[in-house]
Design a protein around this motif. Structure first.
Motif, mmCIF file in Angstrom:
data_model
loop_
_atom_site.group_PDB
_atom_site.id
_atom_site.type_symbol
_atom_site.label_atom_id
_atom_site.label_comp_id
_atom_site.label_asym_id
_atom_site.label_seq_id
_atom_site.Cartn_x
_atom_site.Cartn_y
_atom_site.Cartn_z
ATOM 1 N N PHE A 62 -15.069 -1.357 -9.433
ATOM 2 C CA PHE A 62 -13.895 -2.071 -9.256
ATOM 3 C C PHE A 62 -12.597 -1.388 -8.656
ATOM 4 C CE2 PHE A 62 -14.583 -4.270 -13.822
ATOM 5 C CZ PHE A 62 -15.092 -4.945 -13.121
ATOM 6 N N SER A 63 -12.419 0.042 -8.588
ATOM 7 C CA SER A 63 -11.593 0.816 -8.062
ATOM 8 C C SER A 63 -11.918 1.051 -6.642
ATOM 9 C CB SER A 63 -11.328 2.333 -8.592
ATOM 10 O OG SER A 63 -12.347 3.038 -8.516
ATOM 11 N N THR A 64 -12.973 0.959 -6.011
ATOM 12 C CA THR A 64 -13.606 1.176 -4.853
ATOM 13 C C THR A 64 -12.926 0.044 -3.818
ATOM 14 O OG1 THR A 64 -15.475 2.144 -5.356
ATOM 15 C CG2 THR A 64 -15.329 0.973 -3.096
ATOM 16 N N PHE A 65 -12.797 -1.136 -4.345
ATOM 17 C CA PHE A 65 -12.219 -2.225 -3.638
ATOM 18 C C PHE A 65 -10.642 -1.917 -3.408
ATOM 19 C CE2 PHE A 65 -9.119 -5.737 -4.274
ATOM 20 C CZ PHE A 65 -9.362 -6.546 -3.320
ATOM 21 N N GLN A 66 -10.014 -1.623 -4.413
ATOM 22 C CA GLN A 66 -8.746 -1.153 -4.550
ATOM 23 C C GLN A 66 -8.260 -0.161 -3.401
ATOM 24 O OE1 GLN A 66 -6.307 -2.869 -6.462
ATOM 25 N NE2 GLN A 66 -4.721 -2.257 -5.252
ATOM 26 N N ILE A 67 -8.974 0.829 -3.268
ATOM 27 C CA ILE A 67 -8.762 2.079 -2.515
ATOM 28 C C ILE A 67 -8.947 1.717 -1.098
ATOM 29 C CG2 ILE A 67 -9.721 4.330 -1.641
ATOM 30 C CD1 ILE A 67 -10.752 4.599 -4.533
ATOM 31 N N THR A 68 -10.002 0.953 -0.857
ATOM 32 C CA THR A 68 -10.356 0.460 0.759
ATOM 33 C C THR A 68 -9.346 -0.713 0.996
ATOM 34 O OG1 THR A 68 -11.932 -1.057 0.228
ATOM 35 C CG2 THR A 68 -12.635 1.066 0.805
ATOM 36 N N GLY A 122 -12.177 -5.653 4.365
ATOM 37 C CA GLY A 122 -11.897 -6.903 5.109
ATOM 38 C C GLY A 122 -10.748 -7.607 4.597
ATOM 39 N N GLU A 123 -10.732 -7.508 3.151
ATOM 40 C CA GLU A 123 -9.397 -8.289 2.675
ATOM 41 C C GLU A 123 -8.276 -7.717 2.927
ATOM 42 O OE1 GLU A 123 -9.127 -9.555 -1.361
ATOM 43 O OE2 GLU A 123 -10.393 -11.398 -0.989
ATOM 44 N N ALA A 124 -8.187 -6.556 3.247
ATOM 45 C CA ALA A 124 -6.965 -5.766 3.391
ATOM 46 C C ALA A 124 -6.012 -6.531 4.388
ATOM 47 C CB ALA A 124 -7.032 -4.140 3.712
ATOM 48 N N GLY A 125 -6.537 -7.002 5.436
ATOM 49 C CA GLY A 125 -5.940 -7.655 6.377
ATOM 50 C C GLY A 125 -5.254 -9.027 6.197
ATOM 51 N N ALA A 126 -5.639 -9.622 4.880
ATOM 52 C CA ALA A 126 -5.306 -11.083 4.901
ATOM 53 C C ALA A 126 -3.812 -11.239 4.716
ATOM 54 C CB ALA A 126 -6.188 -11.394 3.476
ATOM 55 N N PHE A 127 -3.066 -10.473 3.593
ATOM 56 C CA PHE A 127 -1.829 -10.772 3.637
ATOM 57 C C PHE A 127 -0.851 -10.419 5.049
ATOM 58 C CE2 PHE A 127 -1.232 -11.109 -1.354
ATOM 59 C CZ PHE A 127 -2.395 -12.025 -1.230
ATOM 60 N N PRO A 128 -1.331 -9.312 5.506
ATOM 61 C CA PRO A 128 -0.400 -9.121 6.728
ATOM 62 C C PRO A 128 -0.688 -10.061 7.656
ATOM 63 C CG PRO A 128 -1.450 -7.072 5.885
ATOM 64 C CD PRO A 128 -1.816 -8.379 5.201
ATOM 65 N N ILE A 129 -2.025 -10.336 8.366
ATOM 66 C CA ILE A 129 -2.184 -11.435 9.080
ATOM 67 C C ILE A 129 -1.897 -12.874 8.849
ATOM 68 C CG2 ILE A 129 -3.944 -12.307 10.704
ATOM 69 C CD1 ILE A 129 -5.668 -9.825 10.092
ATOM 70 N N ALA A 130 -1.741 -13.036 7.440
ATOM 71 C CA ALA A 130 -1.458 -14.561 7.080
ATOM 72 C C ALA A 130 0.180 -14.492 7.211
ATOM 73 C CB ALA A 130 -1.888 -14.779 5.837
ATOM 74 N N THR A 131 0.894 -13.372 7.076
ATOM 75 C CA THR A 131 2.415 -13.391 7.350
ATOM 76 C C THR A 131 2.766 -13.468 8.430
ATOM 77 O OG1 THR A 131 2.715 -12.187 5.154
ATOM 78 C CG2 THR A 131 4.425 -11.873 6.834
ATOM 79 N N MET A 377 4.508 -2.323 4.177
ATOM 80 C CA MET A 377 5.239 -2.532 3.020
ATOM 81 C C MET A 377 4.258 -2.831 1.848
ATOM 82 S SD MET A 377 7.635 -5.899 1.893
ATOM 83 C CE MET A 377 6.027 -6.901 1.544
ATOM 84 N N ASN A 378 3.056 -3.513 2.109
ATOM 85 C CA ASN A 378 1.951 -3.656 1.353
ATOM 86 C C ASN A 378 1.173 -2.615 1.007
ATOM 87 O OD1 ASN A 378 1.048 -5.570 -0.475
ATOM 88 N ND2 ASN A 378 -0.773 -6.311 1.029
ATOM 89 N N THR A 379 0.980 -1.556 1.874
ATOM 90 C CA THR A 379 0.444 -0.333 1.761
ATOM 91 C C THR A 379 1.158 0.286 0.558
ATOM 92 O OG1 THR A 379 -0.539 -0.217 3.964
ATOM 93 C CG2 THR A 379 -0.267 1.804 2.643
ATOM 94 N N CYS A 380 2.429 0.413 0.838
ATOM 95 C CA CYS A 380 3.074 1.367 -0.331
ATOM 96 C C CYS A 380 3.202 0.758 -1.569
ATOM 97 C CB CYS A 380 4.596 1.363 0.284
ATOM 98 S SG CYS A 380 4.794 2.597 1.621
ATOM 99 N N GLY A 381 3.052 -0.527 -1.775
ATOM 100 C CA GLY A 381 2.985 -1.442 -2.713
ATOM 101 C C GLY A 381 1.579 -1.437 -3.403
ATOM 102 N N ASN A 382 0.429 -1.277 -2.747
ATOM 103 C CA ASN A 382 -0.626 -0.985 -3.313
ATOM 104 C C ASN A 382 -0.859 0.483 -3.767
ATOM 105 O OD1 ASN A 382 -2.946 -3.278 -3.247
ATOM 106 N ND2 ASN A 382 -1.721 -3.399 -1.287
ATOM 107 N N ILE A 383 -0.440 1.408 -3.400
ATOM 108 C CA ILE A 383 0.012 2.865 -3.710
ATOM 109 C C ILE A 383 0.651 2.962 -5.198
ATOM 110 C CG2 ILE A 383 0.893 5.295 -3.646
ATOM 111 C CD1 ILE A 383 0.306 4.837 -0.409
ATOM 112 N N GLY A 384 1.672 1.974 -5.172
ATOM 113 C CA GLY A 384 2.502 1.864 -6.683
ATOM 114 C C GLY A 384 1.642 1.448 -7.659
ATOM 115 N N GLY A 385 0.916 0.408 -7.157
ATOM 116 C CA GLY A 385 -0.299 -0.424 -8.335
ATOM 117 C C GLY A 385 -1.130 0.611 -8.724
ATOM 118 N N ALA A 386 -1.698 1.362 -7.922
ATOM 119 C CA ALA A 386 -2.762 2.246 -7.964
ATOM 120 C C ALA A 386 -2.314 3.485 -9.057
ATOM 121 C CB ALA A 386 -3.584 2.849 -6.894
#
Length: 436
Positions: A62-68, A122-131, A377-386
């Motif tokens: 599970f966590s491998t996904f969150q890290i990448t 791959g999913e990492a780019g979804a929200f930034p590119i969709a934005t 912004m989302n990178t910092c957010g994911n760090i906060g979530g981790a």
């Protein structure tokens, strides 16, 4: 004379709504991202039973996904800014859909770890590119609602997926859902590539009235003759992007508790049984869906009526964070379990009021580089979530549940203060027009 009369007919004068079709297609993309994430969570018991994986092994998978996912946020946003969202989003959806299907073909813990790591990249780019894909389409007075409804779609996608996954597993085994949801992503990617265009002027279905409406609000955006070079030194040297990222760190840490630890809290602090725990743990997230939509819509209406974009974004976000900061302590201090859950619903509603506004700000200040700005912004957010995931375990072990939630209240108050320094009407890069 005939041609002139045709050009002035009401149908020609009324703007088309192709930009709204683009928005709802983007909402589907957000839903698919969360659908593909949740498949493995629902299938985990069956996977463990077949391969004999321990809980620790599944935890690392599970966590491998969150890290990448966190690591590749900025590269993903850069990809959208450099090559355009039409091509970039098509590529990455095909990428992660392929690895969704390949998850069903793994044969060991190691192969599944590698597969999920590449899926997260791959999913990492979804929200930034969709934005970024909405930056040249949505009017400034529509951006808050647009970002709110897209994130509501993500939450909704995560909520409904387990039902379909369980049915598929019961009839066809745990591998079937991965193939089915991979096909959904591939179909979406094909439709996106043939329907979406990076600029409204390139879309055949956009009539002159809608194009004029968009151009008047956003300024003209001629098609570049080569790939865009992102001015990273100027973007990262602007203090506002770091203020925005710090605010989102506070948000993501806070909402992360409700996505990970809240069911355990209900079981240990209020002694809910399994059935009640599952039901009441979902209620705050459902309240969050309403908050996602309401926050963006209210901000847009305020901007439309007042003409003050900065005040409209700032006021809604600050009210949301302050509401969460005030109600979280009331929730944890309430002796009645039902009252506690009700306060938590109000708290998550307040938290999610800020999401559409936060992502709308990345469009407001990011302009043609909104993908890169939202990625930071989302990178910092994911760090906060981790950090929230493991820090809460230590806090609960040594101090109990109440202090763990008091941390959330402090962070929400800090996020409200940080929003005082965010100016949505001030682009990060001088080459971009200010929002109208």
């Amino acid at each position: 004379m005939t041609m002139e009369a045709n050009d002035n007919t009401p149908a020609r004068r009324r703007p088309t709504r192709v930009r709204h079709a683009v928005l709802w297609l983007t909402v589907l993309a957000y839903m698919i991202t969360y659908m593909d994430r949740v498949v493995i969570s629902t299938a985990a018991p069956s996977i463990q039973q077949e391969f004999g994986f321990s809980a620790i092994t599944m935890g690392w998978i599970f966590s491998t996904f969150q890290i990448t996912y966190a690591i590749f946020q900025i590269p993903g946003g850069w990809l959208g800014d450099r090559f355009g969202p039409r091509r970039a989003l098509t590529w990455i959806v095909v990428w992660w859909s392929s690895f969704t299907a390949l998850t069903a073909m793994t044969w060991s813990a190691g192969s599944m770890l590698v597969c999920r790591a590449l899926f997260g990249a791959g999913e990492a780019g979804a929200f930034p590119i969709a934005t970024r894909s909405l930056s040249r389409w949505m009017l400034p007075a529509e951006r808050g609602f647009a970002q709110g409804v897209t994130h509501a779609g993500a939450r909704l996608g995560g909520a409904i997926t387990p039902v379909f996954v369980v049915l598929l597993i019961a009839d066809f085994g745990w591998r079937a859902p991965f193939f089915v949801f991979a096909c959904v992503g591939l179909i979406w990617a094909a439709f996106w590539f043939f329907f979406y265009r990076d600029l409204p002027s390139e879309h055949k279905s956009v009539n002159p009235a809608e194009l004029a409406l968009i151009t008047e609000a956003l300024g003209s955006a001629p098609k570049p003759s080569r790939a865009v070079k992102v001015p990273w030194s100027k973007l990262l040297g602007n203090s506002q992007i770091w203020t925005l990222s710090a605010m989102y760190f506070c948000y993501a840490y806070s909402i992360g508790i409700f996505l990970t630890w809240f069911p355990t809290y209900l079981k240990e602090a209020h002694e809910f049984n399994l059935t009640k725990m599952g039901l009441y743990a979902s209620l705050p997230l459902m309240a969050g869906v309403a908050g996602d939509i309401a926050g963006g819509w209210i901000s847009d209406r305020m901007a439309h009526k007042s003409g003050n974009l900065t005040m409209s974004r700032r006021l809604v976000a600050m009210v949301g964070f302050l509401l969460a900061a005030a109600t979280i302590p009331m929730a944890v201090l309430s002796p009645d379990p039902m009252t506690s859950v009700a306060w938590f619903c109000l708290a998550v509603f307040g938290l999610e009021l800020t999401v559409g506004v936060s992502w709308a700000v990345t469009l407001d200040i990011g302009g043609n580089y909104a993908g890169s700005v939202s990625a930071v912004m989302n990178t910092c957010g994911n760090i906060g979530g981790a950090i929230a995931s493991f820090a809460t375990g230590y806090i609960v072990t040594y101090a109990g549940w109440n202090p763990a939630f008091f941390v959330l209240a402090v962070l929400c108050f800090a996020a409200a203060l940080l929003f005082l320094r965010i100016d949505a009407s001030k682009p990060l890069y001088r080459g971009d027009p200010a929002p109208v």
